[in-house]
Design an enzyme around this catalytic site. Sequence first.
Site, PDB file in Angstrom:
ATOM      1  N   TYR A 152      -0.945  -0.728  10.477  1.00 45.55           N
ATOM      2  CA  TYR A 152      -1.222  -1.127   9.097  1.00 45.55           C
ATOM      3  C   TYR A 152      -0.101  -0.652   8.172  1.00 45.55           C
ATOM      4  O   TYR A 152       0.464  -1.431   7.399  1.00 45.55           O
ATOM      5  CB  TYR A 152      -2.560  -0.555   8.640  1.00 45.55           C
ATOM      6  CG  TYR A 152      -2.884  -0.892   7.200  1.00 45.55           C
ATOM      7  CD1 TYR A 152      -3.450  -2.117   6.871  1.00 45.55           C
ATOM      8  CD2 TYR A 152      -2.602  -0.001   6.172  1.00 45.55           C
ATOM      9  CE1 TYR A 152      -3.730  -2.444   5.553  1.00 45.55           C
ATOM     10  CE2 TYR A 152      -2.881  -0.315   4.856  1.00 45.55           C
ATOM     11  CZ  TYR A 152      -3.445  -1.539   4.549  1.00 45.55           C
ATOM     12  OH  TYR A 152      -3.714  -1.858   3.236  1.00 45.55           O
TER      13      TYR A 152
ATOM     14  N   SER B 240       0.856  -1.185   0.000  1.00 47.47           N
ATOM     15  CA  SER B 240       0.000   0.000   0.000  1.00 47.47           C
ATOM     16  C   SER B 240       0.890   1.232   0.000  1.00 47.47           C
ATOM     17  O   SER B 240       2.037   1.189   0.475  1.00 47.47           O
ATOM     18  CB  SER B 240      -0.896   0.008   1.250  1.00 47.47           C
ATOM     19  OG  SER B 240      -1.547   1.255   1.408  1.00 47.47           O
TER      20      SER B 240
END
Length: 257
Positions: free
Chosen positions: A148, A138
């Site tokens: 994350y 990401s």
Amino acid sequence: MTTALITGSTAGIGAAFARRLAADGHDLVLVARDTKRMREQATELHDRHGIEVEVLTADLSGDTGIEAVADRLGDRRKPVDLLINNAGFGHKGRYLDVPIADELRMLKVHCEAVLRLTSAASSAMRERGRGGVVNVASVAAFVPRGTYGASKAWVVQFTQGAAKDLAGTGVRLMALCPGFVRTEFHQRAGMGTDGIPGWMWLDADKLVSAALADLARGKSLSVPDPRYKALMGLVKVTPRGLVGGISTRTGRKYGPR
């Protein structure tokens, strides 16, 4: 006929990879937790494209699921030529708001599973002298934004390092770093998306096309959109402390509700 194995295959980026690879004539191994949904997906792809589709039910947050997929990747009788490590999820809440057990489950999927499945696939591919692995990370990997982002940063660093180690073997490894993509990801995590500007959203099918083109070019890192390439270029020249403050405020505005 070559075979691709896709984790998290039933929705979003994983489903887009399945559609594209099936259209290109690859046989598929679909991996997810929802057996019924995978079987429906397998039937549709087989009927539409005439390819063979295998369904493997596995939860990558546990050792049993990881081992089952690793065993399939290591099966020399039914070789896998392309691995798409796409399975992943996010949490609703900031650091210390999320139970540590949930954080560890995410790290199991994003880091340990990616390591073990990449290793299983790459070992078999190196013996044959060909193959590819795409690890979906990401753009959050490039900004300080909680667990994350940290897990995705690990995916990028691991993949690029492994790609260098396997240079010349015929095995290609690439980290794919998308931005906001219209998938079930945010809904599953309970994250609000109403405030995200329209220009920041990416189409999953176009993203997959760009990613496969980058893999074919031998890239070890793919940020598959000019908008996000520009944003990441800006991040590189912005002081780290400022980037951290902006990413935290942005996460509160566009993230969990």
